[in-house]
Design a protein around this motif. Structure first.
Motif, short mmCIF file in Angstrom:
data_model
loop_
_atom_site.label_atom_id
_atom_site.label_comp_id
_atom_site.label_asym_id
_atom_site.label_seq_id
_atom_site.Cartn_x
_atom_site.Cartn_y
_atom_site.Cartn_z
N GLN A 1 0.87 -1.18 0.00
CA GLN A 1 0.00 0.00 0.00
C GLN A 1 0.90 1.22 0.00
O GLN A 1 1.38 1.67 1.03
CB GLN A 1 -0.92 0.03 1.21
N VAL A 2 1.15 1.74 -1.18
CA VAL A 2 2.08 2.85 -1.34
C VAL A 2 1.34 4.18 -1.22
O VAL A 2 0.28 4.37 -1.80
CB VAL A 2 2.81 2.74 -2.69
N ASN A 3 1.93 5.06 -0.45
CA ASN A 3 1.42 6.42 -0.27
C ASN A 3 2.51 7.41 -0.63
O ASN A 3 3.64 7.02 -0.95
CB ASN A 3 0.97 6.62 1.18
N TYR A 4 2.20 8.68 -0.53
CA TYR A 4 3.21 9.71 -0.77
C TYR A 4 3.98 9.97 0.50
O TYR A 4 3.47 9.82 1.61
CB TYR A 4 2.56 11.01 -1.25
N GLN A 5 5.23 10.38 0.34
CA GLN A 5 6.07 10.76 1.46
C GLN A 5 6.08 12.29 1.54
O GLN A 5 6.19 12.96 0.51
CB GLN A 5 7.48 10.22 1.26
N VAL B 1 5.63 9.59 6.27
CA VAL B 1 4.89 8.80 5.30
C VAL B 1 3.70 8.18 6.03
O VAL B 1 3.79 7.84 7.21
CB VAL B 1 5.78 7.72 4.64
N PHE B 2 2.56 8.09 5.31
CA PHE B 2 1.41 7.43 5.91
C PHE B 2 1.68 5.93 5.99
O PHE B 2 2.19 5.32 5.05
CB PHE B 2 0.15 7.65 5.05
N LEU B 3 1.34 5.34 7.12
CA LEU B 3 1.51 3.90 7.29
C LEU B 3 0.45 3.17 6.48
O LEU B 3 -0.64 3.68 6.24
CB LEU B 3 1.42 3.53 8.76
N HIS C 1 -2.27 1.37 6.49
CA HIS C 1 -3.32 0.93 7.40
C HIS C 1 -4.21 -0.17 6.81
O HIS C 1 -4.51 -1.16 7.48
CB HIS C 1 -4.18 2.13 7.83
N SER C 2 -4.63 -0.02 5.56
CA SER C 2 -5.55 -1.00 4.97
C SER C 2 -4.94 -2.39 4.90
O SER C 2 -5.57 -3.38 5.29
CB SER C 2 -6.00 -0.55 3.58
N VAL C 3 -3.71 -2.49 4.40
CA VAL C 3 -3.09 -3.81 4.34
C VAL C 3 -2.68 -4.29 5.73
O VAL C 3 -2.57 -5.49 5.97
CB VAL C 3 -1.92 -3.88 3.32
N GLY C 4 -2.48 -3.35 6.65
CA GLY C 4 -2.25 -3.73 8.04
C GLY C 4 -3.46 -4.43 8.63
O GLY C 4 -3.35 -5.43 9.35
N LEU C 5 -4.66 -3.92 8.32
CA LEU C 5 -5.89 -4.56 8.77
C LEU C 5 -6.04 -5.96 8.16
O LEU C 5 -6.44 -6.91 8.85
CB LEU C 5 -7.11 -3.72 8.36
N ILE C 6 -5.70 -6.09 6.88
CA ILE C 6 -5.79 -7.39 6.21
C ILE C 6 -4.87 -8.39 6.89
O ILE C 6 -5.27 -9.50 7.23
CB ILE C 6 -5.47 -7.26 4.71
N ARG C 7 -3.63 -7.99 7.11
CA ARG C 7 -2.68 -8.92 7.74
C ARG C 7 -3.10 -9.26 9.16
O ARG C 7 -3.04 -10.43 9.57
CB ARG C 7 -1.27 -8.33 7.72
N ALA C 8 -3.50 -8.26 9.92
CA ALA C 8 -3.92 -8.51 11.31
C ALA C 8 -5.07 -9.51 11.35
O ALA C 8 -5.08 -10.42 12.18
CB ALA C 8 -4.31 -7.19 11.99
N ASP D 1 7.77 -8.14 4.78
CA ASP D 1 7.60 -6.77 5.26
C ASP D 1 6.66 -6.01 4.34
O ASP D 1 6.65 -6.24 3.12
CB ASP D 1 8.94 -6.05 5.32
N PHE D 2 5.89 -5.09 4.90
CA PHE D 2 5.01 -4.25 4.09
C PHE D 2 5.82 -3.43 3.10
O PHE D 2 6.93 -2.98 3.42
CB PHE D 2 4.22 -3.27 4.98
N VAL D 3 5.25 -3.20 1.94
CA VAL D 3 5.81 -2.25 0.98
C VAL D 3 4.92 -1.03 1.05
O VAL D 3 3.72 -1.12 0.78
CB VAL D 3 5.83 -2.84 -0.45
N TYR D 4 5.49 0.11 1.44
CA TYR D 4 4.69 1.33 1.55
C TYR D 4 5.41 2.58 1.04
O TYR D 4 4.80 3.63 0.90
CB TYR D 4 4.21 1.54 2.99
N LEU D 5 6.70 2.46 0.74
CA LEU D 5 7.44 3.60 0.20
C LEU D 5 7.34 3.61 -1.32
O LEU D 5 7.44 2.57 -1.97
CB LEU D 5 8.90 3.55 0.63
#
Length: 175
Positions: free
Chosen positions: A9-13, A18-20, A22-29, A45-49
């Motif tokens: 879940q890539v966001n802007y820095q 950078v925004f964490l 969250h959506s894929v964090g909910l999926i994994r949790a 590890d999450f890809v977010y950058l």
């Protein structure tokens, strides 16, 4: 060796912020609350950058399944990543979800041959079902409500809609 699952879940820095994811964090949790998933899959590890999509695909450690959360602001980048993943890891199951994924997907797989499954609406329960189905010797994703599946080439099978999550408190926090 357990199959490896990557969530993106890539966001802007903004400067050093950078925004964490969250959506894929909910999926994994949520997925990790299911013993069969927790015991039989390894999450990368999450890809977010927002780094070069080719570089990101090259750095992934032999993924078996990739779930990419797609939004208006990361749609083009996400498609580029999915294309690179499929080129470098052709057997990886590429799952696209999020609000940018079209609900009507009849010709999507023709235009986007790197995608295998589209998740419609909330992804927590659906992604868990995808992982559980993956564990079967010959998975049949067409039995999972709430998604579109590539069938033999570029044809599409859209499953029945899934009930929306009526109580978000049933999902564990990724924090």
């Amino acid at each position: 060796m357990n199959p490896k699952v990557g969530l993106v879940q890539v966001n802007y820095q903004f400067g050093n912020n950078v925004f964490l994811p969250h959506s894929v964090g909910l999926i994994r949790a949520y997925c990790e609350t299911i013993p069969e998933i927790a015991d039989k899959f390894d999450f990368l590890d999450f890809v977010y950058l927002r780094e070069d999509p080719l570089y990101v695909a090259q750095e992934l450690d032999s993924p078996n399944i990739i779930g990419i959360s797609c939004y208006m602001w990361n749609w083009e980048w996400s498609k580029s990543l999915a294309k690179n993943i499929k080129a470098l890891h052709p057997d990886c199951l590429v799952v696209l979800g999020g609000p940018q994924v079209p609900v009507k997907s009849q010709d999507f797989f023709l235009k986007h041959p790197y995608a295998d499954i589209l998740v419609h609406y909330e992804g927590e329960l659906i992604f868990a079902d995808i992982l559980l189905e993956y564990l079967k010797g010959n998975p049949d994703y067409t039995e999972i409500p709430g998604l579109s599946v590539r069938l033999g080439g570029n044809s599409c099978f859209q499953t029945a809609s899934r009930e929306r999550i009526d109580d978000p408190n049933r999902l564990p926090s990724p924090y």
